[in-house]
Design a protein around this motif. Structure first.
Motif, PDB file in Angstrom:
ATOM      1  N   TYR A   1      58.411   1.086  11.558  1.00 42.64           N
ATOM      2  CA  TYR A   1      58.381   1.713  10.236  1.00 42.64           C
ATOM      3  C   TYR A   1      58.356   3.239  10.313  1.00 42.64           C
ATOM      4  O   TYR A   1      58.505   3.913   9.297  1.00 42.64           O
TER       5      TYR A   1
ATOM      6  N   LYS B   1      59.159   0.347   3.037  1.00 36.60           N
ATOM      7  CA  LYS B   1      58.976   1.209   4.210  1.00 36.60           C
ATOM      8  C   LYS B   1      60.236   2.003   4.543  1.00 36.60           C
ATOM      9  O   LYS B   1      60.155   3.093   5.110  1.00 36.60           O
TER      10      LYS B   1
ATOM     11  N   ASP C   1      58.829  -5.965   2.567  1.00 34.54           N
ATOM     12  CA  ASP C   1      58.168  -4.786   3.132  1.00 34.54           C
ATOM     13  C   ASP C   1      59.179  -3.705   3.487  1.00 34.54           C
ATOM     14  O   ASP C   1      58.924  -2.507   3.302  1.00 34.54           O
TER      15      ASP C   1
ATOM     16  N   THR D   1      56.034  -3.672  12.778  1.00 35.78           N
ATOM     17  CA  THR D   1      55.343  -2.590  12.075  1.00 35.78           C
ATOM     18  C   THR D   1      55.542  -1.232  12.744  1.00 35.78           C
ATOM     19  O   THR D   1      55.549  -0.201  12.063  1.00 35.78           O
TER      20      THR D   1
END
Length: 946
Positions: free
Chosen positions: A842, A870, A866, A839
């Motif tokens: 990102y 992103k 995802d 994460t």
């Protein structure tokens, strides 16, 4: 002495000042500065200005009445009550050359107005009140500002700044307005000028607000403003007024039209950092809104922030990387300002955009009947690469109306462009000469292709001379044949990586396009039939064969990895290419006997990497081609000088024949060198006269440079921009020598090198570095070391780290915070970076290429889904099942246009144990390759690592 009549002549006396006298005394021997020359205005036709200007004092005999009639200054001086009115000699304190031109103008003679002479002449015209000269100056500057002729003279920026400053004080709004208009029209030219940072703020802001501001893109404008702000900060430091200037300037930028890569890359810039969030919000908002909803969200006023800057002077439009753009953005940009004065404009615009599937005839009627689309005749070139959201049937209709003079179109990395789109382009843009539709080359050959175009009827020929279809795995034989039938004028063809094309199809195209002189066919089926077609030995078109083959006309032939070609065929082809300038035979079975038959003497680039070519054959080619600028010979084991017992002898240079170095030294010098086997310090020392202009060097397996050779690089090759080293011995002192001396270095790659290096090597400032690869060389790297890298190399956009075993998840925010503009990121076997997921990565919102392998098993199953959200620009992803937190990854949706991803590679490993039961390093087992080519979505499992 007084005159008896006002109709007599008057003598005007001009003297040079002391500085000019001194200058002339040192530069002219024909007239000593103490001498005086007398000339007459009646004899202007015979004046020799260079001779007259050599004198220290000049007396000009001029008609008194002419002066009174043409000059308000002399009218008052000679006709009024001044004591000078009755004199026959009057001293004039003015620049001699300028005043001589003024006198010539008084008598109706032509004078030469230039960037340098304009201001002195204009000032003289104002001071002496000469309307004729004033009119000439005004006409000259007005025509120059309004001219659209590329051949028209250009104003030097330093002169322009002086004109503007003078105009503010003495000429009212006339001159300042014209200066701002000129700067606006020529902004792309002057933004790289050394004096751009000296442009006054008031002039710059007037230029930016001018309706004729002409830039290639909003990114170019923002970049120029940031450069100006940096220059102002260096000169004046921080102040309240400077802060206000920054805000006022940056508020002129249309943030929603900036590429994500630019926003991310400049997020730490002093002038832009406080506008990053606003820019990202604008871009992401525009990306999410469909065209019709976008129109609904607008107010009644003209939507300036969404309109591309197009003027009558625009020649190049660069939309590359602006994935947020849609049809509404384009349409709003090609409508006149008057269109938005009608309060119902949104309704008419929405009716055109609301249904993309409307009948084509109805859409064309709406386009041409109800929308007053502007035509920009000067626009010649468009780059809309990575603009994935655009509907290209709409784009073609819109562009053909608005840009009728389009010559060059680049639309790279757009999977939704099909062959029928290409054919429509060729039919709608009659002046189009260059098309580039490059996409990423697929790592495997697709199993099938669908027929997606079947042409009928007669199509008129296009004027295309350059066509690039690199990586187009969706293109099949029928598609390329259909295109070639419209491209009889084709001179340059790039079909690199078009794996579905057959040898017969390539041969067909070669015979149809009789003007081909540049051919790039790497990683294709280019083989026997194609070579026969080049040599005019076979007909694939059922037409009369032309006895003149294309081979002798070829100037570029790149055929890397083209297999199945016999030595005889290759011999026949190479022996006819006497005009060749760029020849690439990388990864082919070319032999010495073939290369020795190369007859050319104009070769500038040669690539024989990974072939069996020996030094003897290479010597023969190089000695005949002294202007060679690029030599690539990495992986050529036969270049190694062997001793009698077969062992490598590194005491000899790469080529034992001194003719090689003599030939290289006589030419213009190498600019690019890729070398391996047998290359050593002695080789580099011998090549020294030929590498002073070297810009890129790659040294691979089999070479033995050593520390001394690496240190020699910085002094022998001061212009180096790229250094790539494989399997070389390196040290802190050698790296320090390179990184501190080579100020232009943009790429540094160290792969599988050995030696003792530490973070000390990378503590030097390297603001120019853009690409950094450290593979199996920095095992010791920690999070703190990585942070030091982000400070030393703040502008890196491509990073590859392999084997950095001590890195952990704390490195993710270091990477995304230190390099927010990252485009390509490869992390492999780097400790536990992904143990806790990804994460924190990102923040690198502009990523296009991402590889994460063996960095920790914490990557979520939904990562691919995802990532498409992103990382809006992401095209290439490589993962490993070892890193999957839940044992696998969900695949992206197959719906066309739902994401930008084109190639996904997921590797799978298996663990093995030794005889003692210990777990060994993972062994690769297979790779799942998922491809989306805009036409088909395929999954292929292969038993190798990609």
């Amino acid at each position: 002495m007084a005159l008896s009549s006002l109709d007599e002549f008057v003598i005007l006396v001009l003297k040079k000042d002391h500085c000019l006298q001194h200058e002339d005394a040192s530069s002219s021997s024909s007239a000593p500065p103490s001498q005086v020359i007398s000339i007459s205005a009646s004899e202007i036709v015979s004046w020799d200005l260079s001779e007259i200007l050599a004198y220290a004092s000049v007396k000009i005999r001029v008609h008194r009445t002419r002066l009174i009639e043409e000059s308000s200054y002399f009218q008052g001086l000679l006709s009024g009550s001044f004591s000078e009115s009755g004199l026959d000699h009057i001293s004039v304190d003015w620049n001699l050359e300028t005043f001589l031109n003024l006198v010539m103008c008084l008598y109706g003679y032509a004078i030469d107005v230039t960037s340098t002479s304009f201001l002195p002449l204009f000032e003289a015209a104002l001071y002496f009140g000469v309307e004729r000269l004033l009119s000439i100056c005004k006409t000259w500057i007005s025509v120059l500002v309004s001219s659209n002729d590329p051949a028209s003279p250009k104003l030097d920026l330093s002169d322009l700044i002086q004109m503007w400053s003078f105009g503010l004080e003495h000429a009212g709004d006339f001159l300042p307005d014209l200066c701002a208009a000129y700067l606006a029209k020529n902004f792309m030219l002057v933004k790289s000028d050394e004096y751009f940072g000296s442009v006054p703020y008031e002039l710059l802001i007037s230029c930016i607000k001018h309706p004729h501001l002409t830039v290639h893109s909003e990114m170019h404008l923002a970049d120029a403003l940031l450069l100006w702000l940096d220059a102002e900060r260096r000169m004046s430091g921080f102040s309240e007024s400077r802060h206000d200037n920054t805000v006022n300037l940056m508020e002129q930028v249309r943030f929603s039209l900036l590429p994500l890569s630019f926003i991310a890359g400049r997020s730490k810039s002093h002038g832009f950092s406080k506008f990053v969030d606003q820019s990202l919000e604008s871009v992401i908002k525009l990306k999410k809104i469909p065209s019709t909803y976008l129109v609904d969200s607008l107010t009644d006023s003209p939507p300036a922030d969404l309109r591309l800057r197009l003027t009558e002077y625009t020649e190049i439009l660069d939309l590359s990387g602006c994935r947020q753009l849609n049809e509404a953005s384009l349409l709003l940009s090609v409508l006149p300002n008057s269109y938005f004065s009608n309060l119902r404009w949104r309704k008419s615009l929405k009716s055109f955009l609301k249904n993309p599937e409307d009948d084509e005839r109805n859409r064309e009627h709406l386009s041409y009947g109800t929308l007053p689309i502007l035509s920009f005749e000067s626009l010649k070139e468009i780059d809309m690469s990575k603009c994935q959201r655009l509907n290209y049937k709409f784009v073609i209709k819109c562009f053909s109306k608005s840009f009728p003079s389009l010559r060059k179109l680049r639309a790279a990395y757009l999977l939704n462009i099909k062959v029928f789109t290409v054919l429509e382009l060729l039919q709608n843009f009659r002046q189009l000469t260059e098309v580039d539709l490059t996409v990423d080359i697929a790592p495997i050959i697709p199993v099938q292709a669908s027929l997606f175009y079947s042409g009928r009827g007669h199509c008129s020929l296009s004027n295309i001379t350059r066509l690039t279809l690199e990586g187009r795995s969706d293109i099949c034989d029928m598609g390329l044949q259909s295109i070639s039938r419209l491209c009889d004028s084709l001179c340059y063809l790039n079909i690199k990586g078009c794996a579905l094309l057959s040898d017969a199809c390539i041969a067909y195209v070669i015979q149809r396009c009789k003007y081909l002189c540049s051919l790039i066919v790497c990683y294709t089926s280019f083989s026997e039939n194609s070579i026969l077609a080049l040599c005019a030995s076979i007909s694939m078109t059922n037409e009369h064969m032309d006895s003149n083959s294309l081979a002798p006309k070829l100037q570029m032939l790149h055929m890397s990895k083209c297999e199945g070609i016999s030595e005889t065929s290759l011999f026949n082809l190479i022996s006819q290419t006497q005009k060749m300038k760029s020849l690439c035979l990388r990864d082919t079975k070319v032999s010495d006997s073939v290369l020795c038959e190369f007859p050319g003497s104009s070769l500038e680039a040669l690539d024989i990497s990974n072939t069996t070519i020996s030094w003897m054959a290479l010597v023969r080619v190089i000695s005949r081609n002294p202007n060679l600028k690029s030599l690539k010979a990495r992986g050529c084991k036969n270049l190694l000088q062997l001793q009698g017992d077969g062992r490598a002898d590194y005491s000899f240079p790469l080529f034992s024949a001194h003719e090689v170095f003599k030939s290289l030294s006589k030419g213009s010098g190498l600019e690019e060198l890729e070398i391996g086997w047998g290359f050593s310090y002695f080789s580099l020392e011998s090549l020294r006269p030929a590498v002073s202009f070297l810009r890129a060097i790659s040294v691979g397996l089999g070479a033995s440079l050593g520390e001394d050779a690496l240190k020699l690089l910085s002094s022998a090759c001061p212009l180096l921009e790229s250094i790539v080293l494989y399997f070389q011995e390196i040290s802190d002192s050698a790296l320090a020598s390179i990184l501190t001396s080579l100020k232009h270095l943009q790429e540094l790659a160290l792969s599988y090198c050995f030696g003792d290096i530490s973070i000390q090597s990378f503590k030097f400032s390297m603001p120019s570095l853009r690409k950094l690869r450290l593979e199996r060389v920095t095992r010791w790297m920690t999070s703190d070391d990585l942070f030091i890298l982000t400070q030393s190399c703040p502008n890196v956009t491509e990073l590859s780290l392999v084997g950095c075993l001590h890195l952990n998840s704390d490195c993710q925010p270091i990477i995304s915070g230190g390099w927010p503009g990252m485009i390509s990121l490869h992390l492999e076997e780097c400790g536990s970076i992904t143990d806790n997921g990804v994460t924190s990565l990102y923040g690198c919102i502009a990523l296009e290429d991402l590889l994460l392998r063996h960095n920790g098993s914490g990557i979520q199953k939904s990562f691919l889904l995802d990532a498409t959200l992103k990382f809006p620009m992401l095209r290439l992803v490589s993962l490993d099942m070892c890193d999957a937190k839940e044992g696998g990854f969900d695949a992206p949706e197959e719906e066309e246009g739902s994401h930008f991803l084109s190639i996904v590679k997921i590797s799978r490993c298996k663990s093995e144990r030794c005889a003692l039961g210990r777990v060994l390093a993972p062994v690769h087992r297979e790779t799942l390759v998922m491809l989306w080519n805009g036409q088909n979505y395929t999954k292929t499992l292969i038993k190798q690592r990609l």
